[in-house]
Design an enzyme around this catalytic site. Structure first.
Site: not given
Length: 769
Positions: A403, A440
């Site tokens: 993330d 990401e």
């Protein structure tokens, strides 16, 4: 006779009693430690970090090692099995190069403990030491309790609040003074884990799906099964339900290869959410990176969260499915300067986080969640790599999605580097290096958008694929060039340093944003239930409500929405690159327009299996079956045009059958096109012909006709025989039969509005050519 697996041992030995009335609640694994005649700790050793069952001078016990280089003392606080009653406070007796350590004789598995750190309270230097706060061991593998606000109204709470106010008033020169209230009653605690089991050769092997065959399925463990009628109620929403036979059947019938699970590490719900009666449902609020979230455990007698999760992953592996785990190392649940003191802030704040150099009492907030973890600090890299290895070894996770991965690659000055310490450590680790790695590729920091900027070996979420495809089908945006670029793997971003088109993770929807049904049903977000006055969530979604905002009974509106969903799915699942499908999109799940449902642990996010759109599901299955069957749709190498001669793998055609010319690519008025894909040849970097069984049918070319316009369009097919195998104009995606009186389909089909038609080269023509 082999030794029993730790998860099958009696409750007293492994201490699995996180709830008061659950299995083993009466057991107290601290009984031995509480009766020790000499409770003093021995020096022990400074490694490994965390709590480890070990032997010292021939005596079994637990070694504790805590990194807190700026502390003046660290106390070990022991509790009963439920974590409610404090039993002892013992000072760790030794410190070696910033690691405080001690050995507790006769301590054992199931021991519940917390930490208190003594040192300077100097926010101006980044130090927040406060021994009134019980801290969670950052290396905890099991956690007892959960983070919750102290309940107001109790007399002692009122008294402590008054004392705090008076204390702050007396020191008005510094508004950030330590809170004197003790939080041990409601702070989460660590529990000493059982030793990791020895490698078991009878466990199912990892599937090791090649990247060009990978199909990701992003899912939340709890939301996926909470409403499934064929799963026993006691299992719904649990780790066990993830691998229930009915779910395994769904994954395989759909054509998935890899589950991409939202975070499973122990989380702490933000106080602001708790005040609104909500929780951080998605789990992007980590408090212990090595510990599984116990809220996803079924609580069945004789099981533990650890054992149930490991068993579910084994069952998925046995079914041929991989598991990729979303991990959050860019920030923690300690949030900003006004957030809770849970763990790292109280132990090593000045080193664990990126601090504002102008005001070290504040954090650099590149994550948008209040803080940013400093992975330029070697001990923090050690912690993160230790967490990754733990998940990969203990649970046999097959890959990780980082993330806000850009934050994890920033140095102490905030500069991003593809060779950052964490990335270098992953690449050099013999266990981690061979797993799947997904980034990401952005954060909120300076120059934070890095799509295509990660090193070879990494795959990346491609949000530009999402935006282009949504705009193409729903907003009339983009030309043929924009569509073709994304369909072919986004070469402008990824075709460098020998990276393959599979580096692009193509998606239409993810947990963050509208789902597929909502993207064709809403022009605007509807996040009122989140309690933030509909200000949260992204306001620009490239969506279209087809003329009616939200639910509609108009058959024309519903038919248009269904048609658009099928065309979007075809664009995703037949494109080059690595497709990712959001769980629920295949069955038409709606979040009622909420595009930021991170705090909705309810029917907003729980998939409604009873109301599944069976025709849409059949369409998705058909598309993924085509992708699996035909190598032309999932090539490991970049597509090559006719200029490459016999090595050509693609032709881009106008509806009249002519090759697209330079002016055709950017014409905003004419956007329909045909894509002729040839299967990969015998090139060294492809694996199709190496692994292909001798008896398999020869690979054939695939033709896609794409008409995004609101009017029908006539196409001229290339020479040869072509048979339709998918038609997005039809409810289940099945091809229409030939017209009555005709044995074959027309060579100049008329493609209806907003449609994708897929045709397969006839076997006879392929053999002749």
């Amino acid at each position: 006779m082999s030794a029993p697996h730790p998860d099958s041992l009696p409750i007293l030995q492994h201490g699995c009693a996180p709830c008061e009335d659950g299995p083993g609640a009466a057991a107290d694994p601290l009984a031995m430690a509480h009766a020790l005649p000499d409770p003093d700790l021995r020096p022990g050793r400074p490694w490994p970090l965390g709590a480890t069952l070990t032997a010292d001078s021939g005596e079994t016990g637990v070694n504790f090692a805590v990194w807190s280089p700026d502390a003046e003392a660290i106390e070990l606080c022991l509790f009963d099995a439920a974590g409610r009653e404090a039993l002892r406070r013992l000072a760790l007796p030794a410190c070696s190069e910033g690691v405080w350590h001690g050995f507790l004789p006769a301590g054992g598995v199931g021991l519940v403990y917390g930490l208190r750190a003594h040192g300077p309270w100097a926010p101006g230097r980044g130090h927040w030491f406060n021994p009134a706060k019980l801290l969670l061991d950052p290396w905890a593998q099991e956690v007892v309790g959960s983070y919750g606000r102290q309940q107001p109204g109790a007399a002692d709470d009122v008294e402590l609040a008054a004392r705090l106010a008076a204390f702050r008033a007396a020191r008005s020169d510094d508004p950030r003074l330590p809170d004197p209230r003790d939080n041990a009653a409601f702070a989460p605690k660590a529990r000493v884990p059982a030793p990791a089991p020895a490698p078991a050769y009878d466990r199912p092997p990892r599937p090791h799906i090649p990247r060009e065959r990978t199909v990701l399925y992003e899912a939340h463990v709890r939301a996926l099964t909470m409403r499934h009628p064929d799963i026993p109620p006691a299992l719904r929403g649990s780790y066990a339900a993830l691998a229930h036979p009915v779910m395994l059947d769904h994954y395989r019938a759909l054509g998935l290869t890899t589950l991409s699970l939202l975070p499973l590490h122990f989380r702490a719900d933000e106080a602001a959410l708790q005040r609104r009666g909500l929780a951080n449902h998605w789990g992007y609020a980590p408090a212990a990176w090595l510990a599984p979230e116990p809220r996803y455990w079924s609580g069945r007698a004789g099981t533990t969260p650890t054992g149930e999760l490991a068993g579910a992953i084994d069952a998925l592996h046995a079914a041929g499915l991989e598991v990729v785990l979303d991990v959050v190392f860019n920030h923690t649940a300690e949030l900003d300067a006004d957030g809770p003191m849970l763990s790292l802030r109280g132990l090593a704040n000045a080193r664990a986080y990126h601090l504002d150099p102008q005001d070290p009492a504040c954090y650099r907030d590149w994550s948008g969640c209040g803080n940013a973890v400093n992975l330029g600090e070697p001990r923090m890299v050690e912690l993160v790599v230790g967490a990754l290895r733990h998940w990969a070894a203990r649970y046999r996770i097959d890959g990780f999605r980082l993330d806000l991965a850009v934050t994890t690659g920033r140095d102490r000055h905030g500069h991003f580097d593809t060779g950052a310490p964490l990335f270098a450590a992953i690449a050099a680790d013999p266990l981690l290096a061979r797993l799947k790695w997904i980034a990401e590729p952005w954060d909120l920091g300076p120059d934070g958008y890095r799509l295509g900027g990660f090193a070879p070996g990494w795959m990346e979420w491609n949000d530009r694929f999402r935006d282009t495809m949504r705009a193409w089908w729903l907003c009339g945006g983009g030309d043929r060039g924009a569509f073709a670029h994304r369909f072919a793997g986004s070469a402008a971003e990824f075709d460098h340093d020998r990276r393959a088109p599979t580096a692009s993770i193509n998606f239409l929807c993810a947990h963050d944003g509208f789902g597929l049904r909502d993207v064709v049903s809403h022009d605007h977000r509807h996040n009122e239930a989140n309690g933030e006055h509909n200000r949260d969530g992204h306001p620009h979604n490239h969506s279209w409500n087809c003329g009616v905002e939200g639910p509609s009974a108009d058959p024309d509106v519903l038919a248009l929405r269904a048609r658009l969903q099928r065309a979007l799915l075809a664009s995703l699942l037949l494109a080059q690159g690595t497709p990712m499908l959001l769980a629920g999109d295949e069955i038409g799940h709606s979040q009622r327009g909420n595009n930021n449902a991170y705090c909705q642990d309810n029917e907003t996010t729980w998939l409604d299996w009873a109301a599944a759109d069976r025709e849409l599901l059949a369409c998705a299955r058909r598309l993924l079956a085509l992708r699996a069957a035909h190598p032309a749709l999932r090539q490991a190498a970049w597509l090559r045009g006719p200029e490459h001669g016999e090595a050509a793998s693609v032709r881009w055609l106008r509806p009249d059958g002519a090759e697209l010319q330079a002016a055709d690519w950017n014409d905003p008025r004419e956007r329909a096109l045909a894509i002729l894909l040839h299967p990969p040849g015998l090139r060294p970097h492809t694996v199709e012909h190496i692994a292909k069984p001798a008896a398999a049918a020869p690979a054939r070319s695939v033709l896609l006709l794409v008409n995004p316009a609101a009017a029908a369009c006539r196409f001229r097919l290339p020479a040869g025989g072509w048979s339709p195998v998918f038609d997005s104009a039809r409810a289940d995606g099945g091809p229409a039969p030939p017209a009555p009186g005709h044995e074959s389909h027309p060579v100049e089909p008329v493609l209806s509005a907003r449609t994708v038609l897929v045709l397969l080269e006839s076997a006879q023509h392929h053999q002749e050519s």
